[in-house]
Design an enzyme around this catalytic site. Structure first.
Site, mmCIF file in Angstrom:
data_model
loop_
_atom_site.group_PDB
_atom_site.id
_atom_site.type_symbol
_atom_site.label_atom_id
_atom_site.label_comp_id
_atom_site.label_asym_id
_atom_site.label_seq_id
_atom_site.Cartn_x
_atom_site.Cartn_y
_atom_site.Cartn_z
ATOM 1 N N HIS A 1 0.661 -95.619 -31.351
ATOM 2 C CA HIS A 1 0.727 -94.850 -29.998
ATOM 3 C C HIS A 1 -0.077 -95.982 -29.002
ATOM 4 C CE1 HIS A 1 1.123 -91.074 -31.951
ATOM 5 N NE2 HIS A 1 2.127 -91.270 -31.391
ATOM 6 N N LYS B 1 0.254 -83.884 -33.109
ATOM 7 C CA LYS B 1 0.224 -84.884 -34.056
ATOM 8 C C LYS B 1 -0.812 -85.847 -33.743
ATOM 9 C CE LYS B 1 5.081 -84.730 -35.095
ATOM 10 N NZ LYS B 1 6.539 -85.772 -34.818
ATOM 11 N N HIS C 1 -2.117 -91.922 -33.585
ATOM 12 C CA HIS C 1 -2.261 -93.375 -34.357
ATOM 13 C C HIS C 1 -2.100 -94.696 -34.187
ATOM 14 C CE1 HIS C 1 2.163 -94.146 -34.533
ATOM 15 N NE2 HIS C 1 2.713 -92.718 -34.755
#
Length: 563
Positions: free
Chosen positions: A130, A124, A127
């Site tokens: 995080h 993933k 973004h």
């Protein structure tokens, strides 16, 4: 010199209290005219059988004022004024002598602290959410190091769980090999989002995803090879991001690392009669602690987050024998960690009390929520690019002739992002406002970096010093307030470490920058005939630069030498 301790030692000679208790009572008066330290006498009233005002007057008369400018009593307080000349000399010389190690201590010597942070899910994209855990954890890592602890930075990668069964199912159905080679994370996100869209129409896909994860747990070679490929591609992407923010880890032991260590946990909980069956699952009941059951094994026998966190905690205690084990994970996970820590406690692990969850708020952009499932994410790459581009626009407008302006824009742009995450209490939500966060005025990263560059430009113009500094000449209010702030750096570090709150250092950096600018606007530094005063002020500027640099370093921000 630690003046607070000196005040405590003086008072200890006349009251029946230990040094530590006295130190906790000592206050900093709200106005400098009232002194530098104040001891309240309220707690002595019962023992002395006198009013606090009378006690403060008597105590003041008994204290030896040596090393202090004066000692007075103000109502129920004994107020201490430090010898400004000695204080100034000691502080500036210590900063200059210690350099980058200024603020360090050996409080944590011989103790190990584990800090788990960042911990993104593989496959993933990284973004903006995080970066919150990454920035907080990176700062806590540095703060504990500064206090002499041995620190283990752990990136507990989200590389296990049902979502990987779903991803494998999605890849086998819709994966594009060419796209995976060109931009692995984008392709993996595309098929992950597609899986959830399709599963809404065909719920049987969820069962297929669970079956693939069970195959992964059972060691199916083909499924495992796909999982490992997704993990390696993801790590390559994460490392690129970490390099931008100069973030490092000592361990990348993620959830998968504990796959062969969970049986021990399950067996221990069974042996201690903690596991019971509930709707087919194996759980630890926590009703009497006002918590829902902690699920250890699901109905199909698969592990869950809690299983892996229990295994990780036991492994870390055995491997590192930690003094504290800190988990920098969003506040919504507070209940999960309460359950895990309670299960460890019930299993007889007294060190469960040394496990601490450090929560933090949400990241918001114009009321948009982040959702990987729906593909509605604001990627960190996009945030970095926008911040650096906007910073470069400002530099081109204000100082188009600046050397290395792209490099400067990157440091300021990246620094502004980190500063925004760490400016306020970590449990507060963040709402990004470009105009505010990139401003060179106010409580921002660029303002502190600009203050450093401004101070550094003075030093570049100062020329060679003759070694005739007379610190007794630094007697103005602006000078002494700045010096007091510089002296307090170590205390701020300790407070930030104790409270697990990097914003204390961020706020401190802002305060030092403000006090420096007040001093600089009120007093000339270089255009002075008095050489002794000139050198004293130059050294004060040099000490200020060092402390700003040290404080920004603790929150993961680089200084800019010229702006």
């Amino acid at each position: 010199m630690d003046y607070k301790k000196k005040v405590a030692e003086l008072i200890k000679q006349h009251v029946d209290m230990d040094i530590e208790s006295i130190e906790k009572l000592i206050e900093i008066p709200p106005k400098s005219e009232m002194g530098d330290f104040a001891f309240p006498c309220f707690q002595l009233a019962k023992a002395f059988r006198k009013a606090p005002n009378m006690i403060s007057e008597e105590l003041k008369g008994k204290l030896n004022p040596e090393g202090f400018e004066k000692i007075i009593n103000v109502g129920p307080y004994v107020n201490f004024f430090v010898d400004k000349s000695e204080f100034t000399k000691n502080t500036i010389e210590k900063v200059l002598n210690d350099g980058e190690s200024y603020g360090s201590s050996n409080i944590g010597e011989g103790k190990t602290v584990c800090v788990e942070y960042s911990s993104p899910n593989i496959a993933k994209p990284f973004h903006v959410g995080h970066l919150f855990t990454t920035a907080i954890g990176n700062s806590l890592y540095k703060l504990f190091k500064k206090e002499g602890y041995t620190v283990e930075g752990i990136n507990h990668l989200g590389d296990w769980g049902t979502q990987f069964g779903k991803l494998i199912s999605a890849y086998k159905r819709w994966g594009n090999e060419k796209a995976l080679e060109e931009n692995a994370i984008n392709e993996l996100l595309r098929i992950y989002v597609k899986f959830h869209d399709e599963a809404e129409k065909d719920p049987a896909l969820e069962d297929e995803g669970r079956a693939y994860f069970k195959a992964l747990e059972d060691g199916d070679k083909d499924v495992e090879a796909l999982w490992k490929r997704f993990r390696d591609l993801s790590l390559k992407e994460f490392e690129r991001i970490y390099e931008v923010f100069d973030v490092k880890f000592d361990s990348y032991a993620g959830e998968a690392f504990y796959n062969d260590k969970m049986d021990v946990v399950v067996n221990e909980l069974k042996e201690k009669n903690l596991l019971v069956e509930s709707n087919g699952a194996q759980v630890v009941m926590l009703d009497e602690y006002n918590m829902p059951p902690c699920i250890v094994l699901k109905g199909d026998g698969a592990s869950i987050y809690a299983t892996r966190d229990l295994a990780a905690a036991m492994y870390r205690k055995k491997t590192y024998d930690f003094y504290k084990s800190i988990y920098v994970v969003g506040t919504p996970q507070a209940l999960h960690f309460k359950q895990v820590f309670k299960v460890l406690e019930l299993a007889g692990h007294e060190w469960a009390k040394d496990c601490v969850h450090v929560g933090f708020g949400l990241v918001k952009f114009a009321d948009r929520k982040l959702s990987t499932r729906k593909g509605e994410v604001i990627l960190l790459d996009d945030l970095i690019k926008e911040s650096v581009d906007k910073t470069l626009e400002i530099i081109n407008e204000k100082n188009p002739e600046l050397e290395n302006k792209e490099e400067v824009a990157k440091k300021i742009g990246v620094g502004a992002i980190v500063f925004t995450y760490l400016k306020n209490s970590r449990e507060k939500d963040i709402v990004f406002d470009w105009k505010e966060m990139l401003s060179f005025e106010g409580e921002t990263g660029p303002y502190v970096q600009y203050s450093y560059a401004r101070a550094n430009s003075i030093l570049n113009r100062a020329g060679e010093l003759k070694g005739v500094a007379d610190y007794s000449k630094l007697d103005s209010k602006e000078e002494f307030e700045l010096i007091k702030a510089l002296e307090g750096f170590g205390k701020q570090i300790h407070q930030a470490t104790e409270k697990l709150e990097p914003s204390i250092i961020t706020r401190y950096a802002i305060e030092v920058a403000k006090l420096f600018n007040k001093f600089y606007n009120a007093h000339s530094v270089l255009n002075l005939e008095d050489e002794a005063l000139k050198e004293a002020r130059i050294n004060l500027v040099k000490a200020t630069c060092q402390v700003i640099k040290n404080s920004l370093s603790l929150i993961g921000i680089e200084v800019v030498e010229k702006m």
